[in-house]
Design an enzyme around this catalytic site. Structure first.
Site, PDB file in Angstrom:
ATOM      1  N   ASP A  53       0.846  -1.205   0.000  1.00 34.14           N
ATOM      2  CA  ASP A  53       0.000   0.000   0.000  1.00 34.14           C
ATOM      3  C   ASP A  53       0.878   1.250   0.000  1.00 34.14           C
ATOM      4  O   ASP A  53       0.386   2.374  -0.044  1.00 34.14           O
ATOM      5  CB  ASP A  53      -1.006  -0.009   1.158  1.00 34.14           C
ATOM      6  N   SER A  54       2.222   1.045  -0.017  1.00 29.86           N
ATOM      7  CA  SER A  54       3.144   2.157  -0.279  1.00 29.86           C
ATOM      8  C   SER A  54       2.895   2.719  -1.676  1.00 29.86           C
ATOM      9  O   SER A  54       3.398   3.799  -2.014  1.00 29.86           O
ATOM     10  CB  SER A  54       4.598   1.700  -0.132  1.00 29.86           C
ATOM     11  N   ASP A  92      -1.073  -6.065  -0.130  1.00 30.38           N
ATOM     12  CA  ASP A  92      -1.463  -5.399   1.116  1.00 30.38           C
ATOM     13  C   ASP A  92      -2.966  -5.160   1.143  1.00 30.38           C
ATOM     14  O   ASP A  92      -3.542  -4.643   0.176  1.00 30.38           O
ATOM     15  CB  ASP A  92      -0.790  -4.021   1.200  1.00 30.38           C
ATOM     16  N   LYS A 122      -1.413  -9.320   2.908  1.00 29.65           N
ATOM     17  CA  LYS A 122      -0.659  -8.894   4.088  1.00 29.65           C
ATOM     18  C   LYS A 122      -1.527  -7.943   4.896  1.00 29.65           C
ATOM     19  O   LYS A 122      -2.241  -7.111   4.327  1.00 29.65           O
ATOM     20  CB  LYS A 122       0.663  -8.222   3.678  1.00 29.65           C
ATOM     21  N   GLU A 124      -1.673  -5.479   8.610  1.00 26.53           N
ATOM     22  CA  GLU A 124      -0.917  -4.842   9.693  1.00 26.53           C
ATOM     23  C   GLU A 124      -1.632  -5.027  11.028  1.00 26.53           C
ATOM     24  O   GLU A 124      -2.814  -4.703  11.149  1.00 26.53           O
ATOM     25  CB  GLU A 124      -0.770  -3.335   9.410  1.00 26.53           C
ATOM     26  N   GLU A 191       8.822  -4.247  10.731  1.00 18.34           N
ATOM     27  CA  GLU A 191       9.293  -2.971  10.184  1.00 18.34           C
ATOM     28  C   GLU A 191       9.859  -2.086  11.286  1.00 18.34           C
ATOM     29  O   GLU A 191       9.212  -1.842  12.308  1.00 18.34           O
ATOM     30  CB  GLU A 191       8.128  -2.263   9.458  1.00 18.34           C
TER      31      GLU A 191
HETATM   32  O1  KIV Z   1       3.527  -1.112   1.698  1.00 21.04           O
HETATM   33  C1  KIV Z   1       4.697  -1.512   1.744  1.00 21.04           C
HETATM   34  O2  KIV Z   1       5.515  -1.241   0.849  1.00 21.04           O
HETATM   35  C2  KIV Z   1       5.108  -2.305   2.892  1.00 21.04           C
HETATM   36  C3  KIV Z   1       6.563  -2.592   3.055  1.00 21.04           C
HETATM   37  C4  KIV Z   1       7.254  -1.390   3.577  1.00 21.04           C
HETATM   38  C5  KIV Z   1       6.806  -3.776   3.912  1.00 21.04           C
HETATM   39  O3  KIV Z   1       4.299  -2.692   3.675  1.00 21.04           O
END
Ligand code: KIV
Length: 273
Positions: A53-54, A92, A122, A124, A191
């Site tokens: 989600d980056s 994510d 993934k 969080e 992280e």
């Molecule tokens: O969204 C992302 O890129 C991440 C990584 C920093 C692990 O969650």
């Protein structure tokens, strides 16, 4: 040198990652958000591609990861899947798609899997999201956990500083990691936490622990593609190693192109029909 040898051409699966940990082979993971980049890093031999989600930051220009939507994540994931043959693709779950209740969480995860054909999600958080993680796992969807600095909670933390320096937070992180393994997650991302703590978690768990800013004692490493390629000017945290300066390459190539267009040098006779 590419690591894409015949043996390494075997498809990466969640169980293969666990086997890699068992034999001490480190796991490489990078983010990608589009077809072309996914194809390039897959052919280079990356083990895991994270549709992070980056994307909210590096693709859409948002300050945080919070604004990206489920539809947008699915769009990125579909593009990545089209370019990927070998790597395991993990997507994510975006902020707001799983924190409400576990039924909504499952519906979001099912949409990701059905529409993008990705292979895992993934999420969080630890104990707070246990019910949602369990429900998704029960549907046969592999889940990678994410603990430590969890950017979707930036408004609670207030900073992107190193997490779990204090004993209480470190203890909670360890117990969350054990819980995620116990309920069936196939891997956990840690992280921006102290290297000693990350090493302890990695040696305590059987499932792979992938670090970002968590030192060298984890079972693998992940970086955001735009950061490690030097495309994200001004972002230089201590944990980041830049493997290229693509920002500079683009700047120079575009500068030369502009000069050639303005001077009439491009296109030449040979470049014309
Ligand atoms: O969204 C992302 O890129 C991440 C990584 C920093 C692990 O969650």
């Amino acid at each position: 040198m590419s690591t894409n040898t015949t043996d390494n051409a075997r498809k990466v699966t969640t169980s293969r990652l666990v086997e890699m940990k068992a034999r001490g082979e480190k796991i490489s993971m990078l983010t990608a958000y589009d077809y072309t980049m996914a194809k390039l890093i897959d052919r280079a031999g990356i083990d895991v591609i994270l549709v992070g989600d980056s994307a909210s930051n590096v693709m859409a220009g948002n300050v945080t990861t919070l604004p990206i939507t489920l539809d947008q994540m699915i769009y990125h994931a579909k593009s990545v899947m089209k370019g990927t043959r070998r790597a395991l693709v993990v997507v994510d779950m975006p902020f707001g798609s799983y924190q409400g209740n576990s039924k909504e969480a499952l519906a979001s995860a099912i949409r990701i899997m059905k529409e993008s054909h990705a292979e895992a999600v993934k999420m969080e958080g630890g104990a707070e999201i246990r019910e949602s993680v369990e429900r998704i796992l029960c549907a046969g969807i592999p889940v990678m956990g994410h603990l430590g600095l969890t950017p979707q909670s930036i408004n609670k933390f207030g900073t992107y500083n190193v997490r779990a320096r204090e004993k209480e937070e470190a203890d909670k992180l360890m117990s969350d990691a054990r819980m995620l393994e116990e309920i069936g997650c196939f891997a956990v991302v840690l992280e921006k936490i102290p290297a000693d703590l990350a090493r302890k978690v990695a040696s305590d768990l059987t499932i792979p622990v992938i670090g970002i800013g968590a030192g060298g004692g984890t079972d693998g490493q992940v970086l955001v593609m735009h950061d490690m390629l030097g495309m994200n000017d001004g972002f230089s945290p201590r944990f980041l190693r830049k493997y290229a300066n693509i920002g500079e390459v683009v700047n120079s190539a575009v500068g030369r192109y502009i000069e050639d267009v303005k001077s009439g040098d491009f296109p030449s006779e040979e470049e014309s029909y």
